[in-house]
Design a protein around this motif. Sequence first.
Motif, PDB file in Angstrom:
ATOM      1  N   ARG A 225       0.842  -1.185   0.000  1.00  0.00           N
ATOM      2  CA  ARG A 225       0.000   0.000   0.000  1.00  0.00           C
ATOM      3  C   ARG A 225       0.880   1.238   0.000  1.00  0.00           C
ATOM      4  O   ARG A 225       2.094   1.141   0.176  1.00  0.00           O
ATOM      5  N   VAL A 226       0.275   2.404  -0.154  1.00  0.00           N
ATOM      6  CA  VAL A 226       1.018   3.657  -0.235  1.00  0.00           C
ATOM      7  C   VAL A 226       1.275   4.199   1.163  1.00  0.00           C
ATOM      8  O   VAL A 226       0.381   4.219   2.015  1.00  0.00           O
ATOM      9  N   GLY A 227       2.505   4.631   1.382  1.00  0.00           N
ATOM     10  CA  GLY A 227       2.868   5.234   2.657  1.00  0.00           C
ATOM     11  C   GLY A 227       3.703   6.478   2.455  1.00  0.00           C
ATOM     12  O   GLY A 227       4.183   6.770   1.355  1.00  0.00           O
ATOM     13  N   VAL A 228       3.867   7.207   3.546  1.00  0.00           N
ATOM     14  CA  VAL A 228       4.719   8.395   3.585  1.00  0.00           C
ATOM     15  C   VAL A 228       5.741   8.183   4.688  1.00  0.00           C
ATOM     16  O   VAL A 228       5.413   7.655   5.764  1.00  0.00           O
ATOM     17  N   ARG A 229       6.973   8.604   4.435  1.00  0.00           N
ATOM     18  CA  ARG A 229       8.027   8.452   5.446  1.00  0.00           C
ATOM     19  C   ARG A 229       8.112   9.695   6.320  1.00  0.00           C
ATOM     20  O   ARG A 229       8.230  10.815   5.824  1.00  0.00           O
ATOM     21  N   LEU A 230       8.078   9.481   7.627  1.00  0.00           N
ATOM     22  CA  LEU A 230       8.291  10.531   8.620  1.00  0.00           C
ATOM     23  C   LEU A 230       9.331  10.022   9.592  1.00  0.00           C
ATOM     24  O   LEU A 230       9.075   9.062  10.328  1.00  0.00           O
ATOM     25  N   SER A 231      10.520  10.624   9.575  1.00  0.00           N
ATOM     26  CA  SER A 231      11.661  10.128  10.338  1.00  0.00           C
ATOM     27  C   SER A 231      11.915   8.681   9.897  1.00  0.00           C
ATOM     28  O   SER A 231      12.056   8.422   8.702  1.00  0.00           O
ATOM     29  N   ASP A 232      11.969   7.740  10.824  1.00  0.00           N
ATOM     30  CA  ASP A 232      12.187   6.332  10.472  1.00  0.00           C
ATOM     31  C   ASP A 232      10.906   5.530  10.616  1.00  0.00           C
ATOM     32  O   ASP A 232      10.935   4.324  10.905  1.00  0.00           O
ATOM     33  N   THR A 233       9.776   6.201  10.406  1.00  0.00           N
ATOM     34  CA  THR A 233       8.461   5.576  10.489  1.00  0.00           C
ATOM     35  C   THR A 233       7.744   5.727   9.157  1.00  0.00           C
ATOM     36  O   THR A 233       7.846   6.764   8.494  1.00  0.00           O
ATOM     37  N   VAL A 234       7.024   4.682   8.769  1.00  0.00           N
ATOM     38  CA  VAL A 234       6.189   4.733   7.577  1.00  0.00           C
ATOM     39  C   VAL A 234       4.742   4.894   8.021  1.00  0.00           C
ATOM     40  O   VAL A 234       4.234   4.103   8.828  1.00  0.00           O
ATOM     41  N   LEU A 235       4.082   5.926   7.513  1.00  0.00           N
ATOM     42  CA  LEU A 235       2.685   6.182   7.833  1.00  0.00           C
ATOM     43  C   LEU A 235       1.809   5.568   6.748  1.00  0.00           C
ATOM     44  O   LEU A 235       2.000   5.816   5.562  1.00  0.00           O
ATOM     45  N   ASP A 236       0.841   4.780   7.167  1.00  0.00           N
ATOM     46  CA  ASP A 236      -0.089   4.109   6.274  1.00  0.00           C
ATOM     47  C   ASP A 236      -1.179   5.103   5.874  1.00  0.00           C
ATOM     48  O   ASP A 236      -2.069   5.438   6.672  1.00  0.00           O
ATOM     49  N   LEU A 237      -1.135   5.612   4.651  1.00  0.00           N
ATOM     50  CA  LEU A 237      -2.074   6.647   4.240  1.00  0.00           C
ATOM     51  C   LEU A 237      -3.503   6.143   4.111  1.00  0.00           C
ATOM     52  O   LEU A 237      -4.461   6.890   4.345  1.00  0.00           O
ATOM     53  N   ALA A 238      -3.691   4.878   3.733  1.00  0.00           N
ATOM     54  CA  ALA A 238      -5.049   4.350   3.646  1.00  0.00           C
ATOM     55  C   ALA A 238      -5.722   4.369   5.009  1.00  0.00           C
ATOM     56  O   ALA A 238      -6.906   4.689   5.128  1.00  0.00           O
ATOM     57  N   ALA A 239      -4.967   4.045   6.057  1.00  0.00           N
ATOM     58  CA  ALA A 239      -5.524   4.045   7.410  1.00  0.00           C
ATOM     59  C   ALA A 239      -5.720   5.457   7.931  1.00  0.00           C
ATOM     60  O   ALA A 239      -6.729   5.753   8.583  1.00  0.00           O
ATOM     61  N   LEU A 240      -4.783   6.348   7.630  1.00  0.00           N
ATOM     62  CA  LEU A 240      -4.864   7.708   8.162  1.00  0.00           C
ATOM     63  C   LEU A 240      -5.909   8.562   7.458  1.00  0.00           C
ATOM     64  O   LEU A 240      -6.597   9.366   8.094  1.00  0.00           O
ATOM     65  N   LEU A 241      -6.031   8.404   6.143  1.00  0.00           N
ATOM     66  CA  LEU A 241      -6.904   9.280   5.364  1.00  0.00           C
ATOM     67  C   LEU A 241      -8.184   8.589   4.920  1.00  0.00           C
ATOM     68  O   LEU A 241      -9.042   9.225   4.285  1.00  0.00           O
ATOM     69  N   ASP A 242      -8.305   7.299   5.227  1.00  0.00           N
ATOM     70  CA  ASP A 242      -9.511   6.530   4.900  1.00  0.00           C
ATOM     71  C   ASP A 242      -9.882   6.695   3.430  1.00  0.00           C
ATOM     72  O   ASP A 242     -11.003   7.055   3.074  1.00  0.00           O
ATOM     73  N   ASP A 243      -8.902   6.431   2.559  1.00  0.00           N
ATOM     74  CA  ASP A 243      -9.108   6.627   1.130  1.00  0.00           C
ATOM     75  C   ASP A 243      -8.554   5.410   0.397  1.00  0.00           C
ATOM     76  O   ASP A 243      -7.359   5.099   0.515  1.00  0.00           O
ATOM     77  N   PRO A 244      -9.393   4.690  -0.365  1.00  0.00           N
ATOM     78  CA  PRO A 244      -8.920   3.480  -1.050  1.00  0.00           C
ATOM     79  C   PRO A 244      -7.878   3.746  -2.127  1.00  0.00           C
ATOM     80  O   PRO A 244      -7.246   2.801  -2.609  1.00  0.00           O
ATOM     81  N   ILE A 245      -7.686   5.010  -2.513  1.00  0.00           N
ATOM     82  CA  ILE A 245      -6.665   5.311  -3.513  1.00  0.00           C
ATOM     83  C   ILE A 245      -5.276   4.901  -3.031  1.00  0.00           C
ATOM     84  O   ILE A 245      -4.361   4.653  -3.838  1.00  0.00           O
ATOM     85  N   PHE A 246      -5.125   4.762  -1.702  1.00  0.00           N
ATOM     86  CA  PHE A 246      -3.828   4.404  -1.134  1.00  0.00           C
ATOM     87  C   PHE A 246      -3.709   2.907  -0.838  1.00  0.00           C
ATOM     88  O   PHE A 246      -2.655   2.455  -0.407  1.00  0.00           O
ATOM     89  N   LEU A 247      -4.786   2.151  -1.059  1.00  0.00           N
ATOM     90  CA  LEU A 247      -4.729   0.696  -0.880  1.00  0.00           C
ATOM     91  C   LEU A 247      -4.314   0.048  -2.197  1.00  0.00           C
ATOM     92  O   LEU A 247      -5.009  -0.829  -2.725  1.00  0.00           O
ATOM     93  N   ARG A 248      -3.206   0.476  -2.730  1.00  0.00           N
ATOM     94  CA  ARG A 248      -2.713   0.025  -4.020  1.00  0.00           C
ATOM     95  C   ARG A 248      -1.227  -0.278  -3.919  1.00  0.00           C
ATOM     96  O   ARG A 248      -0.536   0.227  -3.031  1.00  0.00           O
ATOM     97  N   ALA A 249      -0.749  -1.069  -4.873  1.00  0.00           N
ATOM     98  CA  ALA A 249       0.668  -1.430  -4.902  1.00  0.00           C
ATOM     99  C   ALA A 249       1.491  -0.480  -5.747  1.00  0.00           C
ATOM    100  O   ALA A 249       2.617  -0.802  -6.120  1.00  0.00           O
ATOM    101  N   ASP A 250       0.950   0.706  -6.064  1.00  0.00           N
ATOM    102  CA  ASP A 250       1.714   1.715  -6.779  1.00  0.00           C
ATOM    103  C   ASP A 250       1.071   3.075  -6.524  1.00  0.00           C
ATOM    104  O   ASP A 250      -0.056   3.170  -6.010  1.00  0.00           O
TER     105      ASP A 250
END
Length: 397
Positions: A38-63
Motif C-alpha cells: 500500500r502507499v505510505g509516507v516516510r516521517l523520520s524512520d516511520t512509515v505512515l499508512d495513508l489508507a488508514a490515516l486518510l480513509d481513502d482506497p486510492i492508497f490501498l494500491r501497490a503503486d
Amino acid sequence: MTGGARTGLICVEVPDDSLFGPENLPYGVFAPPAGEPRVGVRLSDTVLDLAALLDDPIFLRADLNALLAAGPTRWREVRDQVRELAGTALPVDAQFPLSTVRMKLPVRIGDYVDFYASVDHATNLGRLFRPDSEPLLPNWRHLPVGYHGRAGTVVVSGTPVIRPNGQRRTGSDAPDFGPSQRLDIEAELGFVVGQGSTLGVPVTVDEFSEHVFGVGLVNDWSARDIQAWEYQPLGPFLGKSFTTSLAAWITPLDALANARVPLPTQTPKPLPYLRGSDDHGLDIDLTVRWNDEVVAHPPYGRMYWSPAQMLAHLTANGASVRPGDLYASGTISGPDPDQRGSFIELTWGGTEPVTVGTETRTFLADGDRVTITATAPGTAGRRIGLGEVGGTILPAR
C-alpha cells in the motif's frame, strides 16, 4: 491488517537532525509485516499508512499511479493533510518502523527516458571517446539529448544487479560474447510524471509542475564494453537495458521549493520551445558510496538542461506522457575529479584506479555494492533527504 492488535495513539518522534521531517514526507509503496502493499509516507524512520490515516482506497494500491493521475490539486491536498497530521498523535496501527516493512517499486512505469543533461559528464566522455575532436557534438548545446530506455527492467533500490552478458569488442573487428568486464554506474535524478498529457500536444516548460509529481534517485547501471560496441549508429541498447534502479521514496516537488536555483548560462540561447518564465535547476548534492567508501559527490545544481526543458523536449514532437512515466537526468557530474557520477569518468576510462577499502577498482567486481544518497535544502531551514538507491552486483548467468 498487521497480524495482531495494535491500538492507541502516539506521536512520531522526529529528531532535530532528521532528513525526513514534516517538511519532506516522501511517498513510497510498502508491505507491512502481515499485509498487502500500500502507499505510505516516510516521517523520520516511520512509515505512515495513508489508507488508514486518510480513509481513502486510492492508497490501498501497490503503486502510486492513482494518486499521480489525480493531478496537482489533489497532490497538494494530500500533502497538506499529512503535514497537519504529522504533528499530532496518530493511531499506532497506522505507523510502521521502517526496518519492519518491505519497500516496493513505487510506481508502475509505462515509459522510461534517459537524458544526457550534464555538460561536465558529456565533456568528460567526449574527451575519453574522441580525444582528437571537440568533446561535445554539434547538437549538444541545442537540445537535451536522450534515448528511450527499458521500463520493464526498472527495479526498486536494493534489488540485486546481475552482471549482463553481451557482445564485446576484443581489439579486432570480431567480437566475442560474455560477461561485461567494464560494469559501471550512472548517478542520476529521476522525475516521476503525475498528470498525463494529450497525444499531439506538447508540454511547455512552464507546465512542468502541473505534470511532474516528484523526484527519486536513479542508478542507470551501464556495461561500457557492451555499450561501446553496440551503440553505433542507433545508441544505447543491451549495455543499458539489463537493470536501472530507482529509489523507494519519491520526494514531491513541493518539498524542493527551497532547492530551486538558476540555470547555468545556456549558450547559444535555446530555441523558444525550450524557454520559459519559471525555469530552474535544483540544488541537490549526491554522495556515491562504493562498498561503503565515499568516492564521489556529484552536484545536480550544475546540470545544463533543466527538468522542465527535458520534459518539453520529450513531448515537443507531440509524444504524450502518462502517470508513472519516468525520465532521468543522465549522469550527474561536476568539474572536479571527486564530483564524477560514473566510474568510467572517476577512473578516466579505467586508467586511474581508485582505492575502495583495501582494494583498487576501475569497474565493478562481483559482490561490490554501490549506494547513492542525496540531500537538498528543505523548506524549514534544514536539509532533507532523498533516500537512497543501491544495489549489489551478482555474477553473470
